[in-house]
Write a protein that holds these residues in place. Structure first.
Motif, PDB file in Angstrom:
ATOM      1  N   GLN A  40       3.031  -0.397  10.420  1.00 15.30           N
ATOM      2  CA  GLN A  40       2.171  -1.423   9.838  1.00 15.30           C
ATOM      3  C   GLN A  40       2.618  -1.799   8.430  1.00 15.30           C
ATOM      4  N   GLY A  41       3.376  -0.914   7.800  1.00 15.58           N
ATOM      5  CA  GLY A  41       3.899  -1.231   6.480  1.00 15.58           C
ATOM      6  C   GLY A  41       3.405  -0.338   5.357  1.00 15.58           C
ATOM      7  N   LEU A  42       2.618   0.682   5.662  1.00 15.30           N
ATOM      8  CA  LEU A  42       2.165   1.597   4.617  1.00 15.30           C
ATOM      9  C   LEU A  42       3.313   2.496   4.176  1.00 15.30           C
ATOM     10  N   ASP A  43       3.472   2.636   2.868  1.00 18.79           N
ATOM     11  CA  ASP A  43       4.461   3.554   2.301  1.00 18.79           C
ATOM     12  C   ASP A  43       3.790   4.915   2.144  1.00 18.79           C
ATOM     13  N   ILE A  44       4.043   5.822   3.087  1.00 18.61           N
ATOM     14  CA  ILE A  44       3.366   7.117   3.114  1.00 18.61           C
ATOM     15  C   ILE A  44       4.280   8.179   2.521  1.00 18.61           C
ATOM     16  N   ARG A  45       3.793   8.886   1.504  1.00 20.74           N
ATOM     17  CA  ARG A  45       4.576   9.921   0.829  1.00 20.74           C
ATOM     18  C   ARG A  45       3.830  11.249   0.939  1.00 20.74           C
ATOM     19  N   THR A  46       4.218  12.035   1.899  1.00 21.86           N
ATOM     20  CA  THR A  46       3.598  13.348   2.086  1.00 21.86           C
ATOM     21  C   THR A  46       4.333  14.392   1.253  1.00 21.86           C
ATOM     22  N   GLY A  47       3.723  15.573   1.114  1.00 26.25           N
ATOM     23  CA  GLY A  47       4.328  16.614   0.308  1.00 26.25           C
ATOM     24  C   GLY A  47       4.503  16.188  -1.135  1.00 26.25           C
ATOM     25  N   THR A  48       3.595  15.361  -1.625  1.00 28.17           N
ATOM     26  CA  THR A  48       3.721  14.787  -2.959  1.00 28.17           C
ATOM     27  C   THR A  48       2.443  15.037  -3.750  1.00 28.17           C
ATOM     28  N   ARG A  51       3.180   7.227  12.709  1.00 29.55           N
ATOM     29  CA  ARG A  51       4.111   6.208  13.194  1.00 29.55           C
ATOM     30  C   ARG A  51       3.489   4.814  13.118  1.00 29.55           C
ATOM     31  N   VAL A  52       2.250   4.710  13.550  1.00 31.70           N
ATOM     32  CA  VAL A  52       1.569   3.404  13.566  1.00 31.70           C
ATOM     33  C   VAL A  52       1.376   2.879  12.145  1.00 31.70           C
ATOM     34  N   PHE A  53       0.936   3.740  11.237  1.00 32.05           N
ATOM     35  CA  PHE A  53       0.699   3.290   9.865  1.00 32.05           C
ATOM     36  C   PHE A  53       2.003   2.877   9.180  1.00 32.05           C
ATOM     37  N   ARG A  54       3.063   3.628   9.414  1.00 31.62           N
ATOM     38  CA  ARG A  54       4.341   3.254   8.810  1.00 31.62           C
ATOM     39  C   ARG A  54       4.847   1.941   9.385  1.00 31.62           C
ATOM     40  N   VAL A 107       0.841  -1.194   0.000  1.00 32.10           N
ATOM     41  CA  VAL A 107       0.000   0.000   0.000  1.00 32.10           C
ATOM     42  C   VAL A 107       0.878   1.246   0.000  1.00 32.10           C
ATOM     43  N   THR A 108       0.622   2.128  -0.960  1.00 35.22           N
ATOM     44  CA  THR A 108       1.300   3.412  -1.042  1.00 35.22           C
ATOM     45  C   THR A 108       0.277   4.521  -0.852  1.00 35.22           C
ATOM     46  N   VAL A 109       0.572   5.449   0.043  1.00 31.94           N
ATOM     47  CA  VAL A 109      -0.323   6.582   0.302  1.00 31.94           C
ATOM     48  C   VAL A 109       0.366   7.861  -0.159  1.00 31.94           C
ATOM     49  N   VAL A 110      -0.297   8.608  -1.037  1.00 27.27           N
ATOM     50  CA  VAL A 110       0.250   9.868  -1.545  1.00 27.27           C
ATOM     51  C   VAL A 110      -0.602  11.012  -1.011  1.00 27.27           C
ATOM     52  N   GLU A 111       0.022  11.938  -0.305  1.00 29.36           N
ATOM     53  CA  GLU A 111      -0.689  13.079   0.284  1.00 29.36           C
ATOM     54  C   GLU A 111       0.002  14.370  -0.125  1.00 29.36           C
ATOM     55  N   LEU A 112      -0.772  15.314  -0.639  1.00 27.21           N
ATOM     56  CA  LEU A 112      -0.212  16.580  -1.102  1.00 27.21           C
ATOM     57  C   LEU A 112       0.343  17.419   0.044  1.00 27.21           C
ATOM     58  N   LEU A 113      -0.335  17.423   1.174  1.00 23.43           N
ATOM     59  CA  LEU A 113       0.067  18.265   2.296  1.00 23.43           C
ATOM     60  C   LEU A 113       1.249  17.656   3.048  1.00 23.43           C
ATOM     61  N   PRO A 114       1.870  18.408   3.943  1.00 24.11           N
ATOM     62  CA  PRO A 114       3.069  17.913   4.633  1.00 24.11           C
ATOM     63  C   PRO A 114       2.809  16.750   5.584  1.00 24.11           C
ATOM     64  N   ALA A 115       1.547  16.495   5.939  1.00 28.50           N
ATOM     65  CA  ALA A 115       1.245  15.413   6.874  1.00 28.50           C
ATOM     66  C   ALA A 115      -0.076  14.770   6.497  1.00 28.50           C
ATOM     67  N   ILE A 116      -0.264  13.526   6.930  1.00 25.29           N
ATOM     68  CA  ILE A 116      -1.541  12.856   6.731  1.00 25.29           C
ATOM     69  C   ILE A 116      -2.589  13.443   7.673  1.00 25.29           C
ATOM     70  N   LEU A 117      -3.837  13.036   7.489  1.00 29.00           N
ATOM     71  CA  LEU A 117      -4.949  13.431   8.355  1.00 29.00           C
ATOM     72  C   LEU A 117      -5.023  14.952   8.546  1.00 29.00           C
ATOM     73  N   PRO A 118      -5.141  15.704   7.460  1.00 26.10           N
ATOM     74  CA  PRO A 118      -5.219  17.169   7.583  1.00 26.10           C
ATOM     75  C   PRO A 118      -6.363  17.591   8.502  1.00 26.10           C
ATOM     76  N   GLY A 119      -6.075  18.565   9.336  1.00 22.30           N
ATOM     77  CA  GLY A 119      -7.088  19.087  10.240  1.00 22.30           C
ATOM     78  C   GLY A 119      -7.140  18.407  11.593  1.00 22.30           C
ATOM     79  N   MET A 120      -6.457  17.271  11.721  1.00 17.88           N
ATOM     80  CA  MET A 120      -6.442  16.562  12.996  1.00 17.88           C
ATOM     81  C   MET A 120      -5.409  17.171  13.948  1.00 17.88           C
ATOM     82  N   ASP A 121      -5.552  16.848  15.213  1.00 19.61           N
ATOM     83  CA  ASP A 121      -4.602  17.299  16.224  1.00 19.61           C
ATOM     84  C   ASP A 121      -3.198  16.800  15.888  1.00 19.61           C
ATOM     85  N   ASP A 122      -2.208  17.658  16.057  1.00 22.76           N
ATOM     86  CA  ASP A 122      -0.836  17.320  15.661  1.00 22.76           C
ATOM     87  C   ASP A 122      -0.317  16.077  16.373  1.00 22.76           C
ATOM     88  N   ASP A 123      -0.611  15.943  17.652  1.00 18.37           N
ATOM     89  CA  ASP A 123      -0.134  14.782  18.397  1.00 18.37           C
ATOM     90  C   ASP A 123      -0.734  13.489  17.833  1.00 18.37           C
TER      91      ASP A 123
END
Length: 328
Positions: free
Chosen positions: A227-235, A222-225, A199-215
């Protein structure tokens, strides 16, 4: 036909408002064009995705963690068809429960497409071609949202899927690309990752879950990575399309460099158009999927971040009370 309240849309915003209005003694009509009540959340969003998350959690536990409890399985297999049937059963229990609450509170379910006209008149066009008009004192619009397609990744529900298609994948894909790091895309990405997909996740913004609490975002990332998800933010996704039995996606980093990846689409949602109530195909996730056999196969999932509920133009002040805890 005269009534106190007409609610256009039978999703979480609409059915809660309708039930509470009826509990407060108002004659209430709820307009919903889909076969079942509950909207995207109950039918093709939160509820089915949670059901699949639960099933995939059991599979992951038996395959990776059970041995620490002294439990060993020699031949662990996935029966996707049975998993999907359980998901459908969970959804059915919820929609039937909503129908029971409508009957209990004497709410009229106007089955069809609602159009709001001047003077608080709502016309409901049924699937049989008939039209019924309701004259209401108050109208609440809760039409939800529909998915936004990328111009080069049109949903075909075969390889490039909405959240509806992502919930009925008949076999574990080799590679699932999720465009957009919102809630539903991450949920469905997590489901298919647990079951064995890349699974590859592509997110335009600097972080996943826009609008959520930073913590929360940092911990979730951390948990998703892990788990094995390839997360590419700022993309940014700059192109893509079908290629044989798969899908391709081109991306560009914020720095300007480009790269070719498997297809992934999790864009977003927009308000449901015009007079239409919320549609069952208004996903917060879209997916493009590949079969599990070809090595080049790719699956693309598009995930929107949130639905949209519009406030009623004349809803009574008392309908603004928190109602969810009182829907009994």
């Amino acid at each position: 036909m005269n009534t106190d309240v007409v609610v256009i849309g039978g999703g979480p915003g609409g059915y809660v408002a309708a039930i509470r209005a009826a509990q407060l003694g108002l004659s209430t009509v709820c307009v919903e064009m889909d076969r079942t009540l509950g909207g995207t959340c109950v039918n093709v969003g939160c509820i089915p995705s949670k059901a699949l998350l639960d099933s995939s959690h059991h599979f992951e536990f038996m395959g990776h963690d059970a041995k620490t409890h002294g439990i060993a399985l020699a031949d662990l297999k996935i029966d996707v068809a049975t998993m999907l049937k359980r998901k459908d059963d969970v959804v059915g229990q919820n929609t039937k429960g909503l129908e029971f609450l409508f009957r209990k509170n004497k709410i009229t379910w106007a089955k069809g497409r609602g159009t709001l006209k001047s003077g608080n008149v709502v016309d409901v066009a049924g699937s049989d071609g008939t039209t019924t008009s309701y004259q209401a004192k108050h109208v609440i619009i809760a039409t939800g949202s529909v998915p936004v397609e990328l111009p080069f990744l049109k949903f075909d529900e075969q390889r490039i899927l909405s959240n509806v298609g992502a919930l009925i994948i008949s076999a574990v894909p080799k590679h699932l690309i999720v465009i957009g790091g919102g809630v539903i895309g991450l949920e469905l990405g997590s489901v298919w990752r647990r079951l064995g997909a890349k699974v590859t996740v592509v997110e335009l913004l600097p972080a996943i879950l826009p609008g959520m609490d930073d913590d929360i975002v940092r911990e979730a990332d951390r948990v998703f990575r892990k788990q094995g998800l390839d997360i590419r933010t700022g993309t940014k996704v700059t192109g893509g399309g079908r290629t044989g039995d798969g899908v391709f996606v081109t991306t560009a980093r914020a720095s300007g460099s480009t790269a070719t990846t498997c297809s992934l689409r999790s864009g977003g949602s927009r308000r449901s158009p015009g007079s239409m109530p919320r549609r069952s195909a208004s996903p917060s996730a879209h997916a493009a999927r590949s079969s599990s056999t070809p090595s080049s196969g790719r699956t693309c999932l598009t995930s929107s971040r949130s639905g949209t509920v519009f406030p009623g133009r004349c809803s009574p002040t008392r309908l603004r009370r928190k109602a969810s805890s009182r829907l009994k």
